[in-house]
Design a protein around this motif. Structure first.
Motif: not given
Length: 327
Positions: A321-327, A12-15, A308-310, A315-319
C-alpha cells in the motif's frame, strides 16, 4: 513555509527539510494547509533526475495531499468552505506545509476516512479509475491482470476491479504479499513473479483465453510477455517504466489478437482533464470507500523531516500500500 528541498539529483540523501516561499491561491485555485502527503514512484524518479516537473510548476516533490482549505483564489465556484478537510491531486508541491491547487482537482474526504489516511487516495484513485475504466473500459466479467498488486496503485486496482465485477489476477514479489492480495484485497489469483511465470498463470486461469485488460507499471521488461498474456481484443495499459522504456516487440502477435497497447500519464494532463477524472473519482470511487468496499491501504507514515528514510523504505519494495509523510 516548511518544505522538502532537493539539493540535486540522486538518492534519498538529497532530500532535506528546509524553507520555501509559501504559495498563494490564484484564479480558480484553493490554498490547502497540508496534513499529509503521499509518496509515489514518480517522486523517486523526479528525485533521481529522470522525471522533471512540467514547465511552470513547483519543483517540490509530491503529487497528492490531504489537509484543510486555508484560502480561496478568485473565481472558485466549487462549494468548499474554509477549514474543510479535503484531498488534492497535484502536479507537484505536496511535500510542503501549504499548496495551491486548481479547485477541480480537490475533493472533500470520503465519509468515514481520517484526514491522514486520505492522503494516500487521490493519486491512486485517479490513476486507476482513469486507466482501468475511462481508458481500458474494463467490464464486469472480464479478466484483468494487475502488476505490482501490493503497491498503492495495485491495491486500489484490485479493489476497484473486483467492485466492478471483474476477475483479477495480480502479481507481487513475495509469497507473503501474494497471500495478502487474495485473502485481504480479494484478488481471484495472485502470482509471485520471482518464482512463477505470470504468462502461464494467466493462460491457466483463463483456460487459454488471456487477460482482457492488463495494468502495467513495469514497461519494457514485461512488454512481450504482456502481449502474450492478452486476450483477443485485449487492452494493455502501460502507466509506469520501472522495468525500462525501450523493448522489441513482434507486432504480428499484437495484430493477430487485434489488441491495443495504450500508454498514459496523469501528471502532464491539463487541469480540465484532471477535473473530469476527479469528478469521476468522486462519483464512482468515493461511495465505495465510504461503504468500506474499498479500503485505503497505508503501510507506514513518516514525519516530514524523515523524508529520506521514507524514500529509502519505499525503494526497498517491502511496503504494502501507501507510504505517507505527515506534517
Amino acid at each position: 513555509m516548511k518544505a522538502i528541498i532537493t539539493t540535486g539529483a540522486g538518492g534519498p540523501e538529497v532530500l532535506a527539510l528546509g524553507e520555501a516561499p509559501a504559495p498563494a491561491a490564484g484564479p480558480g485555485e484553493v490554498l490547502i494547509d497540508v496534513v499529509a502527503a503521499g509518496i509515489n514512484r514518480a517522486d523517486v524518479q523526479q528525485r533521481r533526475g529522470f522525471y522533471p516537473p512540467p514547465p511552470g510548476t513547483s519543483e517540490i516533490l509530491g503529487l497528492e495531499v490531504s489537509g484543510r482549505i486555508a484560502a480561496f483564489g478568485p473565481n472558485v465556484t466549487r462549494p468548499f468552505s474554509l477549514g474543510e478537510k479535503v484531498v488534492a491531486l497535484l502536479t507537484g508541491g505536496g511535500y510542503a506545509a501549504q499548496v495551491a491547487v486548481p479547485a477541480g482537482q480537490v475533493l472533500a474526504l470520503p465519509e468515514g476516512i481520517d484526514v491522514i489516511s486520505a492522503a494516500g487516495l487521490p493519486e491512486v484513485a485517479a490513476t486507476v479509475h482513469s486507466n482501468l475504466f475511462m481508458t481500458a473500459q474494463l467490464q464486469a466479467g472480464e479478466t484483468v491482470l494487475v502488476h505490482g498488486g501490493a503497491g498503492g496503485i495495485g491495491a486500489m486496482a484490485i479493489q476497484l476491479a473486483k467492485a466492478a465485477g471483474a476477475r483479477v489476477i495480480a502479481t507481487a514479489g513475495s509469497d507473503e504479499k501474494v497471500a495478502m492480495l487474495t485473502s485481504y484485497l480479494g484478488a481471484d489469483m495472485a502470482v509471485n513473479y520471482r518464482t512463477h511465470d505470470f504468462v502461464a498463470a494467466v493462460q491457466d486461469f483463463t483456460e487459454g483465453r488471456g487477460a482482457n485488460v492488463i495494468l502495467d507499471v513495469v514497461g519494457a521488461k514485461y512488454l512481450a510477455r504482456n502481449v502474450e498474456s492478452l486476450a483477443t481484443y485485449g487492452r494493455l495499459v502501460v502507466i509506469g517504466l520501472q522495468g525500462g522504456a525501450t523493448a522489441e516487440l513482434n507486432l504480428g502477435n499484437l495484430l493477430t489478437k487485434r489488441a491495443a497497447i495504450i500508454g498514459t500519464t496523469l501528471r502532464a494532463r491539463s487541469v480540465e482533464e484532471k477535473t473530469v477524472i476527479m469528478d469521476g473519482v468522486r462519483e464512482h470511487v468515493w461511495p465505495l470507500v465510504a461503504s468500506g468496499a474499498v479500503k485505503p491501504m497505508v503501510d507506514r507514515t513518516f514525519p516530514l523531516a524523515q523524508v529520506a528514510a521514507a524514500h529509502e523504505y519505499l525503494e526497498t519494495g517491502e511496503h504494502v500500500g501507501k507510504v505517507l509523510l505527515t506534517l
